[in-house]
Design an enzyme around this catalytic site. Structure first.
Site, short mmCIF file in Angstrom:
data_model
loop_
_atom_site.label_atom_id
_atom_site.label_comp_id
_atom_site.label_asym_id
_atom_site.label_seq_id
_atom_site.Cartn_x
_atom_site.Cartn_y
_atom_site.Cartn_z
N GLY A 24 -11.41 0.09 -15.20
CA GLY A 24 -10.30 0.82 -14.60
C GLY A 24 -9.07 0.94 -15.48
N TYR A 159 -0.95 -4.11 1.30
CA TYR A 159 -0.99 -3.61 -0.08
C TYR A 159 0.37 -3.02 -0.44
CZ TYR A 159 -2.48 -0.89 -4.17
OH TYR A 159 -2.60 -0.36 -5.44
#
Ligand SMILES: NC(=O)c1ccc[n+]([C@@H]2O[C@H](COP(=O)([O-])OP(=O)(O)OC[C@H]3O[C@@H](n4cnc5c(N)ncnc54)[C@H](O)[C@@H]3O)[C@@H](O)[C@H]2O)c1
Ligand SMILES: CCCCC[C@H](O)/C=C/C=C\C=C\C=C\[C@@H](O)[C@@H](O)CCCC(=O)O
Length: 265
Positions: A24, A159
């Site tokens: 990523g 988050y």
């Protein structure tokens, strides 16, 4: 301006540590730093992928330019060991990219531990090696926040909280470092959606908020996805520009913009 070295040599001799570097955005950050002549230590819990990246970049940049170390950013002991191994192997730390992060609204305490506490742990341990007041040679920390660090995502409140925390911690640390004379710059990136594993099977990661994925999916469709390389280029900008400290760089498909925050004075 007279360049003594080519732009690609700008980080020659610099030692970088990147967390969450196996895949990523972190992998792209590591590759971009290597492309600009830094030596990079990749930290991750995904041994197989991390070692594969190092094997690949070693073919490209030569031996002793990249090292993979297994390190869970939830563990201060593992972070201390990885950073000490970095210093013992390469002589110091100049750049830290606190990039490791997860999205899991069911295991929300783990999300806090990785995304926010992992950034604090990494920064504080790195300062023991980078701080000019304690024998370090200064440097720069770049923290991976998110657009969710600037505005709430209805489908993932924890988050969102972690990324708001990363932005606030980065800005406060930058000020503390400047006032104290640590010689360590601290900046953050706030990317919009990026094509990585983190955004696959989102609904399964939203726990009690899985019924709210439509708004987020719609936003993703509307805005499009950034590539990991686009994000890594922004990290490189914050690493290389020594005027940047306490800066927060928003990265959108249509461009990037430094965020201006309300003055507290
Ligand atoms: N993908 C996006 O849309 C997006 C947008 C903005 C910000 N971000 C942030 O970018 C960062 C990287 O995410 P990504 O999209 O590349 O995700 P990813 O899932 O592709 O990669 C995350 C990496 O971090 C590693 N990791 C996870 N927990 C760890 C831990 N405890 N210790 C060490 N390594 C750990 C994983 O093994 C993986 O290699 C995260 O902080 C994420 O919140 C992602
Ligand atoms: C569930 C996907 C999580 C992806 C996390 C990753 O960090 C990417 C974040 C990208 C964009 C976040 C944008 C946040 C925007 C808010 O300010 C608000 O405008 C969003 C309103 C819509 C919503 O879904 O809440």
């Amino acid at each position: 301006m007279l360049r003594l070295t080519s732009p690609k040599m700008a980080l020659d001799g610099k030692i970088a540590v990147v967390t969450g570097a196996a895949v990523g955005i972190g992998e792209a950050i590591a590759r971009t730093l290597l492309q600009n002549s830094a030596t990079v230590v990749l930290l991750d819990v995904n041994d197989a992928a991390g070692k594969a990246v190092v094997e690949d970049v070693t073919k490209q940049y030569g031996e002793d330019k990249a090292l993979f170390l297994r390190c869970n950013v939830e563990s201060e002991e593992q972070i201390k060991a990885a950073f000490q191994k970095t210093v013992d192997t390469f002589g110091g730390i100049d750049i830290l990219c606190n990039n490791a992060g997860i999205l899991n609204e069911s295991e929300w305490e783990k999300t806090v531990s990785v995304n926010l506490l992992g950034v604090v742990r990494g920064t504080y341990v790195a300062l023991q090696h980078m701080n000019k007041l304690t024998g370090g040679r200064g440097g720069v920390v770049v923290n991976t926040a998110s657009m969710a660090g600037l505005g709430p995502l209805v489908s993932c409140p924890v988050y969102t909280a972690t990324k708001h925390g990363v932005v606030g911690f980065t800005r406060a640390m930058a000020a503390a470092s400047a006032v104290s004379g640590y010689g360590v710059r601290c900046n953050a990136i706030c990317p919009h959606f990026v094509q990585t594993d983190l955004i696959t099977n989102i609904k399964s990661k939203l726990g009690q908020f899985s019924h709210l994925d439509d708004a987020t999916n719609q936003m993703m469709e509307n805005t499009g996805l950034l590539t990991v390389s686009e994000v890594a280029e922004s990290v490189l900008e914050l690493v290389m520009d020594e005027t940047k400290n306490g800066d927060v760089l928003m990265i959108l498909k249509q461009g990037k913009q430094y965020i201006t925050f309300p003055s507290m004075q």
